[in-house]
Write a protein that holds these residues in place. Sequence first.
Motif, mmCIF file in Angstrom:
data_model
loop_
_atom_site.group_PDB
_atom_site.id
_atom_site.type_symbol
_atom_site.label_atom_id
_atom_site.label_comp_id
_atom_site.label_asym_id
_atom_site.label_seq_id
_atom_site.Cartn_x
_atom_site.Cartn_y
_atom_site.Cartn_z
ATOM 1 N N ILE A 184 45.470 33.865 55.306
ATOM 2 C CA ILE A 184 45.212 32.904 54.233
ATOM 3 C C ILE A 184 45.958 31.602 54.511
ATOM 4 N N LEU A 185 47.188 31.741 54.995
ATOM 5 C CA LEU A 185 47.964 30.535 55.288
ATOM 6 C C LEU A 185 47.358 29.740 56.439
ATOM 7 N N ASN B 219 44.413 24.960 58.248
ATOM 8 C CA ASN B 219 43.207 24.355 58.819
ATOM 9 C C ASN B 219 42.524 23.426 57.823
ATOM 10 N N LEU B 220 42.469 23.838 56.574
ATOM 11 C CA LEU B 220 41.883 22.985 55.536
ATOM 12 C C LEU B 220 42.700 21.709 55.359
ATOM 13 N N SER B 221 44.006 21.859 55.386
ATOM 14 C CA SER B 221 44.882 20.701 55.232
ATOM 15 C C SER B 221 44.659 19.691 56.357
ATOM 16 N N GLU C 60 36.145 16.317 48.762
ATOM 17 C CA GLU C 60 36.372 16.951 47.458
ATOM 18 C C GLU C 60 36.168 18.462 47.541
ATOM 19 N N PHE C 61 35.162 18.899 48.273
ATOM 20 C CA PHE C 61 34.907 20.327 48.451
ATOM 21 C C PHE C 61 36.090 21.012 49.146
ATOM 22 N N LYS C 62 36.605 20.387 50.185
ATOM 23 C CA LYS C 62 37.738 20.962 50.908
ATOM 24 C C LYS C 62 39.002 20.970 50.058
ATOM 25 N N ILE C 63 39.213 19.923 49.277
ATOM 26 C CA ILE C 63 40.370 19.881 48.379
ATOM 27 C C ILE C 63 40.269 21.000 47.349
ATOM 28 N N GLN C 64 39.090 21.221 46.821
ATOM 29 C CA GLN C 64 38.896 22.305 45.858
ATOM 30 C C GLN C 64 39.164 23.658 46.508
ATOM 31 N N ASN C 65 38.739 23.826 47.751
ATOM 32 C CA ASN C 65 38.992 25.080 48.467
ATOM 33 C C ASN C 65 40.484 25.336 48.630
ATOM 34 N N ILE C 66 41.227 24.304 48.987
ATOM 35 C CA ILE C 66 42.667 24.502 49.187
ATOM 36 C C ILE C 66 43.358 24.770 47.848
ATOM 37 N N LYS C 67 42.860 24.173 46.778
ATOM 38 C CA LYS C 67 43.397 24.478 45.443
ATOM 39 C C LYS C 67 43.146 25.940 45.092
ATOM 40 N N ASN C 68 41.962 26.428 45.414
ATOM 41 C CA ASN C 68 41.635 27.829 45.133
ATOM 42 C C ASN C 68 42.519 28.777 45.943
ATOM 43 N N ILE C 69 42.767 28.436 47.194
ATOM 44 C CA ILE C 69 43.639 29.266 48.025
ATOM 45 C C ILE C 69 45.046 29.272 47.450
ATOM 46 N N SER C 70 45.522 28.118 47.064
ATOM 47 C CA SER C 70 46.859 28.014 46.469
ATOM 48 C C SER C 70 46.953 28.854 45.187
ATOM 49 N N LYS C 71 45.916 28.792 44.383
ATOM 50 C CA LYS C 71 45.871 29.576 43.142
ATOM 51 C C LYS C 71 45.883 31.068 43.460
#
Length: 58
Positions: A2-3, A8-10, A42-53
């Motif tokens: 996950i990290l 990679n998203l970052s 925006e899609f990638k930012i949302q994905n990283i927010k979901n991973i963080s959550k």
Amino acid sequence: MILREALNLSKSIANYRMDMYKLTKEKSFSDPDVIKISQQLEFKIQNIKNISKDIRSF
């Protein structure tokens, strides 16, 4: 795992931001190419927010 995905998203987000910055110097904010990159960003930012959550919920 996950990290690694978050890392990679970052990196991808940083690249999209740089691409968008360069493109807006040449074109307007309403240009279809700028809008497309903005939406992808925006899609990638949302994905990283979901991973963080998800990580916080463990």
